[in-house]
Structures are given as structure tokens and as C-alpha cells.
Design an enzyme around this catalytic site. Structure first.
Site: not given
Length: 360
Positions: A102, A172, A196
Site C-alpha cells: 500500500w 496512511d 477497518k
């Protein structure tokens, strides 16, 4: 029927109490005889909801007053583009610290909007380990430094905050926001997709220091412009009202449960239980260095693809859902976000022990 535990990496399970409240209020929110999804986002009651959500989130995460909280759309991927559009200034370039899929994806997207330098901070030997985090000697030549403190796919978490001197640090935190206490003041921007630990998919939270607002390039679309969104209370268009509402319920639930300090203690206990079992097992293995083992995403494998596939199939049949590892890595992955009770981890370990005995 076997109790089901959802180990999905996202969209992930939400607190049962939150879903039950949403269910009870679905047809009659605030005695309006209608759903929260059906009321005006500019009406008095919804404005009260988002005002309280901002207050509750600030209290939960100890967010200083000189930070704005934006509730946006487009997911973390949208922020991959929004960040360079809003932050690139006189220095003209950014530094991206990559530690997995990511963070590398964020760097790839940023290249479309600005010049970047990229440093791989992940050492790959027998285990996955994060190397040096001191960039104070180079960071100030960049408008910002970006990193991802928890890589969902590999299960690598960075617990120390990178040293970037006086440069702007961007994180992030999609997969570990609200999972443990942090010092917000060390960051210029924190952003996270909600699906999440915060709520459902469809809304993204951006925590941005006020002095960084108002620097967007002229070509920045209004929906990605932090100044435009801040002045419009994140509502330059109709926002995802139901997702915002669910996030507000999650904030209240976590405050009631003792806040982030209590959440962190529970997360550490869950992760320790599973890692301790993996460490003593001769059947499964985890390949992340101890100091970088994620509290949120625990990866493991038998070392045999066919056996891994059988494990996932049998686990699903036993009420342990979504344990298949990401296609990039394979193996298995147990995502044990805030809403996962310790009973879910205990049930997983019991199944792992049984599976290992039957498949030696």
C-alpha cells in the site's frame, strides 16, 4: 449453528452493539419516523450528529484543536492523489517511505502529480523487518514525507514514528487508526478509510493540521481541496450520511468501552495470544520480525499452497470467515481489528490446533 467470526481485512466486522443500535433506529431515527439515510444532510438533526461526531473523535484520539477533521469520500486511494495536490509547494517534491504494497501504491499514484523520491525501508531476509526510520538529514528538502504504519497485506506494522525533522509527516493509517494511542502532533496529515476500525466502507477520515490547508494547486478539484472541504464542513456535495452516522456510533461505543487506551490493551492481548501460539507451532509460521508484527493483521502459512487452501475452506465451514491471505502474498491472514473479540482469536487457535493435528 457455529458462531461466526469475521477475520476480513476490510470491509471488516463492526461492533455488535453498534449494528444493533443502527438496526433499532433504522426506520425511526431521532423520533423522525424515518431513517437517518433519508433526512437532509443540512438539517438541524444531522448537523448536530456530525458536530458531536467531531467532538467524540477528538476526545477518542486526543486530537489537538489546530487540526481539522474531514469526512470525505473516495477512500484512501483518493487521498493518494489529494495529498500531493494539496501539499506540494515551493520544494516541489515529496519523499515516500515504502514498506509494502500500500505504501508503494501510494507512491505510484503520487508520481502522477509531482516529483517524488522513494526509499524502501523494508528489509527482506528470513523475516520482514523495517530498517532505519531517521530521515532528519534529508527530509527537509521535501514538502512532505509519506508512510504507511501498518501494511495490511504482509502484517508489518511500524510502531516508531519516523524522524523527519521539521518536514511534514503524512500517514496512511487506514488499517490501524484508533487501534493504539499516538501523538497526533507529530503528524501533518493522518488519513484512513473507515472500513477497518472506524465504520463501514464509503467514508474516509482526514486529520489535517490547519497550517497545511489553503495550499492546494489551482487545478485541484473542489472535492479534493482541503480548504474547500473544511469551509463546507465536508459537505460540498451530499456526503455518505449513513456511513457518517455509523462512524458516530462507533466513536460513542469506543468511548463507552474505555477509549483508545483500553482498546490498545485489548488489541495487544489478542495479538499476543495468536503470536504466542504461532511461535510454538511447528506446523505454521509467521515471517514478520517480532518488533514489526502487526496488532491488526496477522499473517501465517503452512508452507504448502494446497494445505493453505484446505485450511481456509475448513475454517470457513467452522465459522471462521475470510482467512485467505491477500493474492499478493498468499497463505492466511487473520485481521483482528478493534471489533474482533478475544473469543474469536481463541476459536481460531482451537481450530488451528485441530487442523494441525489432522494434517501432519
Amino acid at each position: 449453528m457455529t458462531q461466526v467470526f469475521n477475520f476480513s481485512a476490510g470491509p471488516a466486522m463492526m461492533p455488535k452493539a453498534v449494528l444493533e443500535q443502527a438496526q433499532a433506529e433504522l426506520l425511526n431515527w431521532q423520533e423522525q419516523q424515518t431513517s437517518v439515510m433519508e433526512v437532509s444532510h443540512r438539517g438541524k438533526l444531522f448537523i448536530e450528529l456530525i458536530t458531536q461526531a467531531d467532538k467524540d473523535f477528538r476526545e477518542l484520539y486526543n486530537i489537538p484543536e489546530n487540526y481539522k477533521i474531514l469526512f470525505l469520500q473516495g477512500g484512501a486511494r483518493g487521498q493518494f492523489a489529494a495529498i500531493p495536490m494539496n501539499l506540494i509547494g515551493e520544494k516541489g517534491k515529496a519523499l515516500y517511505l515504502t514498506s509494502g504494497h500500500w505504501s508503494a501504491t501510494a507512491a505510484k499514484e503520487a508520481r502522477l502529480f509531482c516529483e517524488i523520491d522513494e526509499i524502501n525501508i523494508l528489509e527482506q531476509s528470513d523475516t520482514l523487518k523495517v530498517a532505519n526510520l531517521d530521515f532528519s538529514n534529508v527530509a527537509e528538502q521535501y514538502d512532505y514525507v509519506h508512510y504507511c504504519p501498518n501494511e495490511t497485506i504482509s502484517g508489518v506494522e511500524i510502531f516508531d514514528v519516523p524522524n523527519v525533522g521539521n518536514s511534514v509527516l503524512v500517514a496512511d493509517m487506514s488499517s490501524n487508526i484508533l487501534s493504539r494511542e499516538i501523538d497526533i502532533s507529530k503528524f501533518g496529515i493522518i488519513y484512513a478509510g473507515a472500513q477497518k476500525n472506524l465504520g463501514p466502507a464509503g467514508i474516509t477520515i482526514v486529520i489535517v493540521r490547519e497550517d497545511l490547508i489553503g495550499k492546494a494547486r489551482k487545478s485541484t478539484p473542489s472535492i479534493w481541496n482541503y480548504e474547500v472541504q473544511a469551509k463546507s464542513d465536508s459537505m460540498i456535495n451530499t456526503p455518505p450520511t449513513f456511513a457518517w452516522y455509523l462512524c458516530s456510533l462507533v466513536f460513542k461505543h469506543l468511548l463507552k468501552e474505555g477509549g483508545v487506551k483500553a482498546v490498545e490493551q485489548r488489541n495487544q492481548a489478542k495479538a499476543k495470544l495468536l503470536y504466542d501460539y504461532l511461535d510454538q507451532s511447528e506446523f505454521y509460521r509467521n515471517t514478520v520480525a517480532i518488533e514489526n508484527r502487526s496488532l491488526m493483521n496477522i499473517t501465517f502459512t503452512t508452507g504448502n499452497d494446497e494445505l493453505n487452501a484446505k485450511f481456509v475452506k475448513d475454517a470457513t465451514a467452522n465459522g471462521l470467515q475470510a482467512l485467505k491471505g491477500h493474492k499478493v502474498l498468499g497463505g492466511m491472514r487473520a485481521s483482528i481489528y478493534n471489533a474482533m473479540p478475544i473469543e474469536g482469536v481463541q476459536a481460531l487457535i482451537a481450530f488451528m490446533q485441530k487442523f494441525a493435528e489432522e494434517n501432519k
